[in-house]
Scaffold this motif. Structure first.
Motif, PDB file in Angstrom:
ATOM      1  N   ASN A 107       0.828  -1.200   0.000  1.00 23.85           N
ATOM      2  CA  ASN A 107       0.000   0.000   0.000  1.00 23.85           C
ATOM      3  C   ASN A 107       0.864   1.252   0.000  1.00 23.85           C
ATOM      4  OD1 ASN A 107      -2.043   1.835   0.168  1.00 23.85           O
ATOM      5  ND2 ASN A 107      -2.784   1.186   2.162  1.00 23.85           N
ATOM      6  N   ASP A 108       0.657   2.075  -0.993  1.00 28.38           N
ATOM      7  CA  ASP A 108       1.352   3.359  -1.082  1.00 28.38           C
ATOM      8  C   ASP A 108       0.351   4.498  -0.883  1.00 28.38           C
ATOM      9  OD1 ASP A 108      -0.081   3.120  -3.385  1.00 28.38           O
ATOM     10  OD2 ASP A 108       1.584   3.518  -4.753  1.00 28.38           O
ATOM     11  N   ASN A 109      -0.494   4.342   0.131  1.00 28.13           N
ATOM     12  CA  ASN A 109      -1.572   5.275   0.441  1.00 28.13           C
ATOM     13  C   ASN A 109      -2.685   5.205  -0.600  1.00 28.13           C
ATOM     14  OD1 ASN A 109      -2.725   6.986   2.314  1.00 28.13           O
ATOM     15  ND2 ASN A 109      -2.051   8.818   1.221  1.00 28.13           N
ATOM     16  N   SER A 110      -2.850   4.051  -1.207  1.00 28.58           N
ATOM     17  CA  SER A 110      -3.915   3.836  -2.182  1.00 28.58           C
ATOM     18  C   SER A 110      -5.229   3.578  -1.457  1.00 28.58           C
ATOM     19  CB  SER A 110      -3.587   2.630  -3.067  1.00 28.58           C
ATOM     20  OG  SER A 110      -2.396   2.840  -3.764  1.00 28.58           O
ATOM     21  N   ASP A 111      -6.315   3.800  -2.168  1.00 30.17           N
ATOM     22  CA  ASP A 111      -7.638   3.503  -1.619  1.00 30.17           C
ATOM     23  C   ASP A 111      -7.925   2.009  -1.645  1.00 30.17           C
ATOM     24  OD1 ASP A 111      -9.067   6.421  -3.236  1.00 30.17           O
ATOM     25  OD2 ASP A 111      -8.101   6.219  -1.277  1.00 30.17           O
ATOM     26  N   LYS A 161      -9.264   1.223   2.073  1.00 25.61           N
ATOM     27  CA  LYS A 161      -9.275   2.260   3.095  1.00 25.61           C
ATOM     28  C   LYS A 161     -10.719   2.324   3.611  1.00 25.61           C
ATOM     29  CE  LYS A 161      -5.752   5.682   2.191  1.00 25.61           C
ATOM     30  NZ  LYS A 161      -5.521   7.027   1.657  1.00 25.61           N
TER      31      LYS A 161
END
Length: 167
Positions: A107-111, A161
């Motif tokens: 996860n690279d701050n993805s939804d 998320k």
């Protein structure tokens, strides 16, 4: 990463698979999880298994409902969840011990992060580690949709998320 992950498991008459499913969730290498079991009016002993597992681990939350279906059960779990992320696991599924850790590490701050799914039938003992899908949904959505369509239809095999789902 230390963000809490909510694992939502709709349960309906799955006594044959439920213990294996719950054991696989409890064996996760990533420990900051809450496990929300939503019993959808089971009549085969699944309800009792949920309650017994709740006594074994304080990360387990059990909700007992009348039968309303899997979507209703998932929504009940979403409402009760407190994690930054949500994963869904069906009560007849088992997940690799690194399932949640693998999804979080990608996860690279993805939804949404997705991994593959392995079908294991009762007469097989095939075990594979989850693999992250390398394709990102950017650019032409319709092209990406047709490539990823088989995987998009499953609520499992994804890390969401929670605020995206709750909105």
């Amino acid at each position: 990463m230390s963000d809490k992950v909510s694992v939502i498991v709709p349960v309906y008459n799955s006594v044959k698979y439920l213990k294996q499913c719950l054991d696989s969730i409890l064996s996760q290498t990533y420990r900051n999880i809450e496990i929300i079991l939503v019993d959808d009016g089971s009549s085969d002993g699944s309800s009792e298994i949920c309650d017994r597992y709740k006594e074994l681990d304080n990360r387990i939350i059990v909700i007992h409902n009348e039968n309303h279906g899997v979507s209703y059960s998932r929504n009940c779990g979403i409402d009760k969840s407190s994690g930054k992320y949500i994963v869904f696991v069906d009560s007849d599924d088992s997940i690799a011990s690194v399932y949640i850790a693998t999804l979080l590490s990608a996860n690279d701050n993805s939804d949404l992060v997705m991994c593959n799914i392995n079908y294991i039938y009762e007469n097989q003992n095939k075990i594979e580690r989850p693999q992250i899908m390398e394709k990102k949904l950017v650019g032409n959505f319709f092209t990406d949709y047709y490539i990823l369509r088989p995987l998009l239809s499953y609520p499992v095999l994804k890390l969401y998320k929670s605020d995206i789902i709750k909105k």
